[in-house]
Write a protein that holds these residues in place. Structure first.
Motif, PDB file in Angstrom:
ATOM      1  N   TRP A   5     -27.706  -6.981  14.209  1.00 49.98           N
ATOM      2  CA  TRP A   5     -28.904  -7.279  13.728  1.00 49.98           C
ATOM      3  C   TRP A   5     -29.972  -5.946  13.805  1.00 49.98           C
ATOM      4  CZ3 TRP A   5     -34.242  -7.355  15.467  1.00 49.98           C
ATOM      5  CH2 TRP A   5     -35.064  -7.824  14.652  1.00 49.98           C
ATOM      6  N   PHE A   6     -30.314  -5.301  12.684  1.00 46.17           N
ATOM      7  CA  PHE A   6     -30.952  -4.017  12.563  1.00 46.17           C
ATOM      8  C   PHE A   6     -32.184  -4.180  12.055  1.00 46.17           C
ATOM      9  CE2 PHE A   6     -25.874  -3.315  12.240  1.00 46.17           C
ATOM     10  CZ  PHE A   6     -25.897  -3.324  13.488  1.00 46.17           C
ATOM     11  N   TRP A  16     -32.986 -14.464   8.682  1.00 43.07           N
ATOM     12  CA  TRP A  16     -32.452 -13.235   9.549  1.00 43.07           C
ATOM     13  C   TRP A  16     -33.425 -12.697  10.321  1.00 43.07           C
ATOM     14  CZ3 TRP A  16     -27.951 -12.543  11.526  1.00 43.07           C
ATOM     15  CH2 TRP A  16     -27.569 -11.210  11.470  1.00 43.07           C
ATOM     16  N   GLU A  17     -34.596 -12.365   9.934  1.00 40.69           N
ATOM     17  CA  GLU A  17     -35.643 -11.826  10.812  1.00 40.69           C
ATOM     18  C   GLU A  17     -35.867 -12.607  12.045  1.00 40.69           C
ATOM     19  OE1 GLU A  17     -39.282 -10.382  12.244  1.00 40.69           O
ATOM     20  OE2 GLU A  17     -38.881 -12.449  11.654  1.00 40.69           O
ATOM     21  N   GLU A  18     -35.383 -13.967  12.197  1.00 35.80           N
ATOM     22  CA  GLU A  18     -35.736 -14.601  13.202  1.00 35.80           C
ATOM     23  C   GLU A  18     -34.510 -14.522  14.334  1.00 35.80           C
ATOM     24  OE1 GLU A  18     -36.719 -18.704  11.942  1.00 35.80           O
ATOM     25  OE2 GLU A  18     -38.094 -17.727  10.434  1.00 35.80           O
ATOM     26  N   TRP A  19     -33.479 -14.254  13.758  1.00 35.04           N
ATOM     27  CA  TRP A  19     -32.230 -14.156  14.550  1.00 35.04           C
ATOM     28  C   TRP A  19     -32.191 -13.738  16.104  1.00 35.04           C
ATOM     29  CZ3 TRP A  19     -27.337 -16.252  12.935  1.00 35.04           C
ATOM     30  CH2 TRP A  19     -26.270 -15.945  13.822  1.00 35.04           C
ATOM     31  N   CYS A  20     -32.714 -12.552  16.134  1.00 33.47           N
ATOM     32  CA  CYS A  20     -32.509 -11.820  17.424  1.00 33.47           C
ATOM     33  C   CYS A  20     -33.159 -12.372  18.760  1.00 33.47           C
ATOM     34  CB  CYS A  20     -32.741 -10.414  17.251  1.00 33.47           C
ATOM     35  SG  CYS A  20     -32.774  -9.263  18.706  1.00 33.47           S
ATOM     36  N   GLU A  30     -34.722 -10.947   1.679  1.00 34.80           N
ATOM     37  CA  GLU A  30     -33.991 -11.574   0.975  1.00 34.80           C
ATOM     38  C   GLU A  30     -32.717 -12.274   1.771  1.00 34.80           C
ATOM     39  OE1 GLU A  30     -32.471  -8.332  -1.379  1.00 34.80           O
ATOM     40  OE2 GLU A  30     -33.371  -9.146  -3.215  1.00 34.80           O
ATOM     41  N   ARG A  31     -32.831 -11.999   3.107  1.00 35.71           N
ATOM     42  CA  ARG A  31     -31.906 -12.413   3.897  1.00 35.71           C
ATOM     43  C   ARG A  31     -32.538 -14.104   4.442  1.00 35.71           C
ATOM     44  NH1 ARG A  31     -28.546  -7.713   6.633  1.00 35.71           N
ATOM     45  NH2 ARG A  31     -27.618  -6.864   4.661  1.00 35.71           N
TER      46      ARG A  31
END
Length: 394
Positions: free
Chosen positions: A123-124, A75-79, A38-39
């Motif tokens: 980011w976790f 968000w999954e791509e951020w790190c 959902e992020r």
């Protein structure tokens, strides 16, 4: 308490990071109130809006940031997207180092480290990937360390719990007012920060002839891998003081502590439990951390679960509810400057004010329009706090 002339109360309200009501606490590991799926884009935009000034203050490039904002769709791509930009700067650092341009190399490696730090700091989604990028950021910071001015030396202070406390000691070339050795300020980070991020604040003290030691305590940075967040945080910092008391060029009998956000709780907590500290600065810290489950900020809730290595807020609350100055504040006899912003939507400013009012030698620096950690008043509070600390240590 001595209240500074511009101090007065304002009405305060708290909102969640996404502007909506606080969600439920059902979660997968590392996610509070919402699943990773959902992020998406809107969540990413919110992170950039929230942290933009922080990114710039730590030396990230505005053009890089704009490209990252355009490129990251979820968000999954951020790190790993942040980390990739960090590697580009690391390559520039290697080129400068090979050409004999040490200062430039240090700048590039430091900036590369910050991209890795901000890619992993809150980011976790995947602990393996987060750890890999975090450790790479530490590696790049240590690559920069000998090229900095003053250079940084890594220290590892033995801790009674069996895990060393890592830190970076930096001693300026000159001392204040002709002292033979530099006074020392220990810099403490907040919930989502690490010792690597403290280089800008450290520079305020180096310019005044004061040495700095930035550390990761329990639940922070490198030490998170061996020690989780604890109400006994002060024990780790006292071990650090024991370790540096005999270090050349540092006068540990002139000792200050400076903490930011949750570190603004740790700093008075440490000074109250160790009378070797001569001065204390706490920026936007709470009097009591309280239940992690009550925080409305998504990143704060995620951060507490991570710092406590907890699978639920029931576990995290068991730790954070014990983190309070209620039994310590009368022992905070060192001069204590607390700094708060009236528009802080993370830590209520009344919490920071309470520390200043209850500390025997407390005072409050208050900005009615200040946001969390007064990022919009950096050019005012940072030199004031550095001068205030210098006066008490020199």
């Amino acid at each position: 308490m001595r209240r500074l002339p511009w101090g007065y109360r304002v009405r305060f309200s708290v909102e969640s990071d996404d502007g909506g009501p606080r969600g439920t606490t059902t979660r997968r590991r590392g996610v509070a109130g919402v699943t990773d799926g959902e992020r998406g884009r809107e969540f990413v935009e919110g992170r950039f809006d929230r942290w933009w000034t922080r990114f710039l203050a730590k030396g990230l490039d505005r053009y890089d940031l704009q490209n990252l904002r355009d490129d990251i769709g979820a968000w999954e791509e951020w790190c790993e997207t942040f980390a990739a930009v960090g590697e580009e700067h690391a390559e520039h650092g290697r080129e400068a180092e090979a050409a004999g341009n040490a200062t430039t190399a240090g700048e590039h490696f430091l900036r590369a480290s910050m991209y890795c730090h901000f890619g992993s700091f809150a980011w976790f989604v995947d602990e393996g990937r987060r750890e890999r990028v975090h450790r790479r950021g530490v590696e790049l910071w240590e690559r920069a360390a000998p090229h900095l001015d003053p250079p940084a030396e890594r220290i590892e202070a033995p801790h009674p719990g069996g895990a060393d406390v890592p830190g970076y000691l930096r001693v300026p070339g000159g001392t204040p007012d002709g002292l033979d050795e530099s006074p020392l300020v220990i810099l403490l980070s907040g919930l989502d920060s690490t010792k690597e991020e403290q280089h800008t604040r450290a520079s305020d003290f180096h310019a005044r002839g004061i040495a700095t030691l930035s550390v990761d305590g329990p639940g922070q940075g490198e030490m998170w891998y061996t020690r989780t967040m604890t109400p006994d945080y002060h024990e780790a910092i006292s071990a650090v003081v024991d370790h540096v008391e005999g270090v050349d060029d540092v006068d540990a009998s002139r000792l200050g502590v400076y903490g930011v956000s949750i570190g603004g709780f740790y700093a008075p907590h440490v000074a109250a439990n160790d009378d070797r500290f001569d001065a204390c600065v706490g920026l936007a810290g709470p009097f009591s951390v309280g239940p992690a489950s009550l925080y409305r900020s998504v990143s704060m809730r995620d951060g507490f679960l991570h710092a406590c290595r907890a699978d639920s807020f029931v576990e995290a609350d068991e730790i954070t509810e014990r983190m309070t100055l209620r039994g310590d504040i009368e022992d905070l006899t060192a001069p204590a400057l607390m700094i708060a912003g009236g528009n802080d939507t993370v830590i209520p400013p009344e919490q920071t004010r309470r520390i200043a009012e209850r500390a025997p030698n407390g005072e409050l620096l208050y900005y009615p329009d200040g946001d969390h950690v007064c990022k919009n008043r950096v050019t005012q509070y940072r030199p004031y706090a550095a001068d205030w600390m210098r006066e008490r240590l020199v």
